[in-house]
Design a protein around this motif. Structure first.
Motif, PDB file in Angstrom:
ATOM      1  N   LYS A 177       0.792  -1.157   0.121  1.00 60.32           N
ATOM      2  CA  LYS A 177       0.035  -0.019   0.043  1.00 60.32           C
ATOM      3  C   LYS A 177       0.954   1.301   0.201  1.00 60.32           C
ATOM      4  O   LYS A 177       0.462   2.162  -0.868  1.00 60.32           O
ATOM      5  N   TYR A 178       1.867   1.335   0.793  1.00 58.16           N
ATOM      6  CA  TYR A 178       2.870   2.370   0.805  1.00 58.16           C
ATOM      7  C   TYR A 178       3.553   2.577  -0.490  1.00 58.16           C
ATOM      8  O   TYR A 178       3.524   3.650  -0.912  1.00 58.16           O
ATOM      9  N   LEU A 179       4.101   1.582  -1.012  1.00 57.68           N
ATOM     10  CA  LEU A 179       4.887   1.628  -2.252  1.00 57.68           C
ATOM     11  C   LEU A 179       3.838   1.919  -3.315  1.00 57.68           C
ATOM     12  O   LEU A 179       4.285   2.841  -4.141  1.00 57.68           O
ATOM     13  N   HIS A 180       2.800   1.733  -3.448  1.00 57.92           N
ATOM     14  CA  HIS A 180       1.828   1.813  -4.368  1.00 57.92           C
ATOM     15  C   HIS A 180       1.426   3.340  -4.424  1.00 57.92           C
ATOM     16  O   HIS A 180       1.328   4.161  -5.630  1.00 57.92           O
ATOM     17  N   LYS A 181       1.218   3.779  -3.328  1.00 58.71           N
ATOM     18  CA  LYS A 181       1.182   5.542  -3.084  1.00 58.71           C
ATOM     19  C   LYS A 181       2.582   6.107  -3.812  1.00 58.71           C
ATOM     20  O   LYS A 181       2.081   7.386  -4.358  1.00 58.71           O
ATOM     21  N   GLU A 182       3.749   5.660  -3.775  1.00 59.23           N
ATOM     22  CA  GLU A 182       4.754   6.283  -4.206  1.00 59.23           C
ATOM     23  C   GLU A 182       5.148   5.838  -5.893  1.00 59.23           C
ATOM     24  O   GLU A 182       6.096   6.118  -6.303  1.00 59.23           O
ATOM     25  N   GLY A 183       4.020   5.215  -6.341  1.00 61.57           N
ATOM     26  CA  GLY A 183       4.241   4.579  -7.622  1.00 61.57           C
ATOM     27  C   GLY A 183       5.387   3.532  -7.964  1.00 61.57           C
ATOM     28  O   GLY A 183       5.947   3.489  -9.197  1.00 61.57           O
ATOM     29  N   ILE A 184       5.751   2.873  -6.826  1.00 61.34           N
ATOM     30  CA  ILE A 184       6.762   1.833  -7.022  1.00 61.34           C
ATOM     31  C   ILE A 184       6.099   0.513  -6.834  1.00 61.34           C
ATOM     32  O   ILE A 184       5.487  -0.004  -5.852  1.00 61.34           O
ATOM     33  N   LEU A 221      -2.610  -9.938  -1.407  1.00 60.67           N
ATOM     34  CA  LEU A 221      -2.061  -8.622  -0.150  1.00 60.67           C
ATOM     35  C   LEU A 221      -1.768  -7.289  -0.946  1.00 60.67           C
ATOM     36  O   LEU A 221      -1.207  -6.578  -0.180  1.00 60.67           O
ATOM     37  N   GLY A 222      -1.756  -7.570  -2.481  1.00 54.04           N
ATOM     38  CA  GLY A 222      -1.326  -6.320  -3.119  1.00 54.04           C
ATOM     39  C   GLY A 222       0.044  -6.349  -3.775  1.00 54.04           C
ATOM     40  O   GLY A 222       0.367  -5.189  -4.444  1.00 54.04           O
ATOM     41  N   ALA A 223       0.954  -7.292  -3.584  1.00 54.11           N
ATOM     42  CA  ALA A 223       2.178  -7.439  -4.300  1.00 54.11           C
ATOM     43  C   ALA A 223       1.909  -7.463  -5.909  1.00 54.11           C
ATOM     44  O   ALA A 223       0.931  -8.110  -6.362  1.00 54.11           O
ATOM     45  N   ASP A 224       2.888  -6.853  -6.547  1.00 54.48           N
ATOM     46  CA  ASP A 224       2.574  -6.510  -7.799  1.00 54.48           C
ATOM     47  C   ASP A 224       3.049  -7.717  -8.761  1.00 54.48           C
ATOM     48  O   ASP A 224       2.438  -8.290  -9.592  1.00 54.48           O
ATOM     49  N   LEU A 225       4.201  -8.459  -8.485  1.00 55.34           N
ATOM     50  CA  LEU A 225       4.914  -9.758  -8.852  1.00 55.34           C
ATOM     51  C   LEU A 225       5.356 -10.416  -7.829  1.00 55.34           C
ATOM     52  O   LEU A 225       5.950 -10.228  -6.794  1.00 55.34           O
ATOM     53  N   VAL A 226       4.764 -11.894  -7.792  1.00 56.88           N
ATOM     54  CA  VAL A 226       5.090 -12.944  -6.905  1.00 56.88           C
ATOM     55  C   VAL A 226       5.476 -14.052  -7.406  1.00 56.88           C
ATOM     56  O   VAL A 226       4.848 -14.530  -8.591  1.00 56.88           O
ATOM     57  N   ILE A 227       6.676 -14.648  -7.029  1.00 56.72           N
ATOM     58  CA  ILE A 227       7.137 -15.857  -7.701  1.00 56.72           C
ATOM     59  C   ILE A 227       7.041 -16.890  -6.444  1.00 56.72           C
ATOM     60  O   ILE A 227       7.540 -16.663  -5.675  1.00 56.72           O
ATOM     61  N   GLU A 228       6.538 -18.047  -6.687  1.00 58.02           N
ATOM     62  CA  GLU A 228       6.486 -19.178  -5.928  1.00 58.02           C
ATOM     63  C   GLU A 228       7.116 -20.471  -6.343  1.00 58.02           C
ATOM     64  O   GLU A 228       6.847 -20.682  -7.828  1.00 58.02           O
ATOM     65  N   SER A 229       7.824 -21.361  -5.645  1.00 62.72           N
ATOM     66  CA  SER A 229       8.195 -22.446  -6.400  1.00 62.72           C
ATOM     67  C   SER A 229       7.166 -23.656  -5.899  1.00 62.72           C
ATOM     68  O   SER A 229       7.014 -23.811  -4.628  1.00 62.72           O
ATOM     69  N   ALA A 241       7.761 -23.853 -11.019  1.00 63.33           N
ATOM     70  CA  ALA A 241       7.326 -22.915 -10.362  1.00 63.33           C
ATOM     71  C   ALA A 241       6.348 -22.112 -11.124  1.00 63.33           C
ATOM     72  O   ALA A 241       5.867 -22.198 -12.113  1.00 63.33           O
ATOM     73  N   ILE A 242       5.934 -20.794 -10.527  1.00 70.07           N
ATOM     74  CA  ILE A 242       5.070 -20.160 -10.977  1.00 70.07           C
ATOM     75  C   ILE A 242       4.939 -18.697 -10.706  1.00 70.07           C
ATOM     76  O   ILE A 242       5.552 -18.320  -9.777  1.00 70.07           O
ATOM     77  N   LEU A 243       4.856 -17.511 -11.665  1.00 65.97           N
ATOM     78  CA  LEU A 243       4.843 -16.048 -11.474  1.00 65.97           C
ATOM     79  C   LEU A 243       3.474 -15.738 -11.635  1.00 65.97           C
ATOM     80  O   LEU A 243       2.796 -15.825 -12.419  1.00 65.97           O
ATOM     81  N   HIS A 244       3.194 -14.838 -10.765  1.00 66.07           N
ATOM     82  CA  HIS A 244       1.783 -14.097 -10.678  1.00 66.07           C
ATOM     83  C   HIS A 244       2.015 -12.634 -10.769  1.00 66.07           C
ATOM     84  O   HIS A 244       3.029 -12.181 -10.273  1.00 66.07           O
ATOM     85  N   GLU A 245       1.237 -11.956 -11.623  1.00 68.85           N
ATOM     86  CA  GLU A 245       1.202 -10.304 -11.888  1.00 68.85           C
ATOM     87  C   GLU A 245      -0.251 -10.068 -11.737  1.00 68.85           C
ATOM     88  O   GLU A 245      -1.148 -10.474 -11.942  1.00 68.85           O
ATOM     89  N   ASN A 246      -0.217  -8.807 -10.923  1.00 66.99           N
ATOM     90  CA  ASN A 246      -1.565  -8.269 -10.350  1.00 66.99           C
ATOM     91  C   ASN A 246      -1.198  -6.774 -10.238  1.00 66.99           C
ATOM     92  O   ASN A 246      -1.097  -6.310  -9.138  1.00 66.99           O
ATOM     93  N   SER A 247      -1.038  -5.992 -11.093  1.00 67.36           N
ATOM     94  CA  SER A 247      -0.402  -4.814 -11.085  1.00 67.36           C
ATOM     95  C   SER A 247      -0.773  -3.775 -12.400  1.00 67.36           C
ATOM     96  O   SER A 247      -0.816  -4.182 -13.324  1.00 67.36           O
ATOM     97  N   GLN A 248      -0.835  -2.562 -12.002  1.00 61.21           N
ATOM     98  CA  GLN A 248      -0.831  -1.560 -12.800  1.00 61.21           C
ATOM     99  C   GLN A 248       0.142  -0.833 -13.247  1.00 61.21           C
ATOM    100  O   GLN A 248       0.308   0.144 -14.128  1.00 61.21           O
TER     101      GLN A 248
END
Length: 501
Positions: A177-184, A221-229, A241-248
């Motif tokens: 949440k904090y990072l998204h306010k900063e555009g990161i 929980l709002g992470a932009d890119l998540v990598i799981e084994s 493994a798998i990579l998830h993307e959920n981001s603007q």
């Protein structure tokens, strides 16, 4: 030939040791993908006919990706055929360009450091809290992230590992949440948390469990890119493994371009089929196999916690500010301040000693052994009989131990001075110097304890006398440190002084 990989595998399995290590299928959940197990060569195909194109899917592979995205709640999910490493490299490359600054948790996997090298990035390190009492890292705090961003507002992304190898989870939601306010954007290496999705959503109403909830998966929980084994804690084959993307904040086309760069153009359909089967089966087993797994963790964590000397780590051991949440699926046993009586005197023991005893005398093979603790990785494939055998072994060993006092190892409390870039140091002219002669010199290599592989010193950082002293104490305790050159005396590779401009 006698010395071969196949014979080595056969010899290991003939020992009959129980695997408290990855992969999460533990060699026994064959029913999840029987076609793969019965004859993997039968489905070992290439991209022909209607078998789709892994890097440009529009058929059965696309359907599998979309099914995974639906299950995990992501915008897009991508199978990874060369482990989380390829996903981490692609994730960082998708948000950074050569020369950019990247905020990085110091305890990240070495693949993060490889991305820094390949792109010539400037790393801005965040140090997780080091817990002296247990010689382990805690979590990354929101305040630490805010401080790093405040000092380096041009940073292109933040990368952290949650859960850690030891199961510590950071407050991903507040950080995101904090990072998204900063555009990161936030990249989370959740390699050891692929089971969170299925554990956190177990239907407690039909269970008798009275136990702490599992952490929620970072992608929810709002992470932009998540990598799981998948292969670490779920019944999937090694490398899956798998990579998830959920981001603007992430360019999907750029991400897919780098996924195609870091992954083979000849994908293993054996892996793809096993990943699809694993994800689908685990989704259906939320209120079946996972209920049983949670019950076993509740029962045996309680019993392990009653040992007198060997200590099972819990969230509370890290302190309120150093572990937002904890993964109970990781059994981390500490022997800090433990000793064994030998010839009328107490001799301090190490995690390495405990792992060797468990393997040699009780047939229990651990995932990791460190200076003061061991890690047993559990999964839905572990049975009650397996948990009971581990408990009885530890109970017997515990009865032989006594308490003692031991000095702390502070290697990871010290963040060395950054002098030149990782890529520059690795490409520079080098020389080898004696162990203590390395004080004040710039390291030309990674120096680390493996596992978990977190750098004590990264290339381009200054080696100090204090760090050398701590490394010597670790070596004297029997801890293996990689990156040192073993001769009659240890030596260290450093950058030649005249090679620095």
């Amino acid at each position: 030939m006698e010395q071969s990989i196949l014979n080595g595998l056969i010899a290991y399995h003939s020992e009959g040791s129980y695997p408290w290590h990855m992969p999460g299928h533990k060699g026994r959940l064959n029913t999840i993908f029987p076609e793969v197990v019965s004859n993997p060569f039968y489905i070992d195909e290439t991209e022909v006919g209607d078998l789709d194109d892994f890097h440009c899917p529009d058929g059965i592979i696309k359907d599998a990706f979309e099914q995974a995205a639906t299950i995990y709640g992501s915008h897009k999910s991508y199978y990874l055929i060369n482990g989380s490493t390829g996903g981490i490299l692609a994730a960082i490359s998708s948000v950074c360009k050569p020369g950019d600054s990247l905020i990085v948790a110091r305890n990240c996997h070495k693949s993060v450091y490889h991305a820094i090298r390949l792109l010539g990035l400037r790393p801005i390190y965040i140090m997780p809290e080091w817990i002296d009492k247990w010689e382990m890292f805690g979590s990354i705090s929101v305040d630490a992230v805010k401080k790093a961003v405040g000092s380096h507002p041009s940073a292109k992304a933040v990368v952290l590992v949650s859960p850690t190898y030891e199961g510590v989870v950071s407050d991903v939601e507040r950080i995101a949440k904090y990072l998204h306010k900063e555009g990161i954007p936030l990249i989370v290496d959740e390699a050891h948390g692929a089971h969170f999705e299925y554990m956190s959503n177990v239907n407690e109403a039909i269970s008798t469990i009275n136990y702490k909830n599992m952490p929620d998966p970072a992608i929810r929980l709002g992470a932009d890119l998540v990598i799981e084994s998948l292969h670490k804690t779920l019944p999937a084959m090694t490398q899956c493994a798998i990579l998830h993307e959920n981001s603007q904040l992430v360019d999907s086309e750029r991400l897919e371009e780098y996924l195609s760069i870091y992954q083979s153009t000849s994908p293993s359909y054996v892996f793809l089929a096993s990943m699809e089967a694993c994800i689908e089966k685990m989704d259906h087993e939320r209120d079946g196999r996972f209920i049983i797994y949670k019950e076993l963790l509740r029962e045996y964590r309680k019993r392990f916690g009653e040992l007198k000397h060997i200590h099972l780590m819990e969230k509370e051991d890290f302190g309120r500010n150093n572990a937002y949440a904890y993964d109970p699926g990781k059994l981390v046993f500490s022997v800090k301040n433990c000793a064994i009586r030998q010839n009328d005197r107490s001799v301090s023991v190490t995690g390495i000693w405990l792992a060797e005893i468990l393997h040699r005398e009780y047939g229990q093979m651990m995932e990791m052994a460190g200076g003061s603790y061991i890690i047993a990785m559990t999964s839905v494939a572990d049975t009650k009989e397996a948990f009971e055998a581990l408990y009885l072994a530890l109970q017997t060993i515990d009865e032989q131990l006594v308490g003692t006092e031991e000095s702390d190892i502070a290697l990871y409390k010290m963040l060395p001075e950054y002098r030149i870039g990782i890529a520059e140091a690795l490409e520079a002219d080098k020389q080898t110097v004696g162990f203590m002669d390395a004080a004040g010199r710039i390291s030309a290599d990674y120096i680390y304890i493996y596992p978990p592989g977190i750098p004590i010193i990264a290339p381009g950082e200054v080696i100090t006398g204090e760090i050398l002293k701590e490394m010597r104490q670790s070596l004297d305790r029997g801890i293996s440190i990689r990156g040192l050159i073993a001769d009659t005396e240890y030596q260290i590779s450093v950058v030649k002084e005249d090679a620095i401009l």
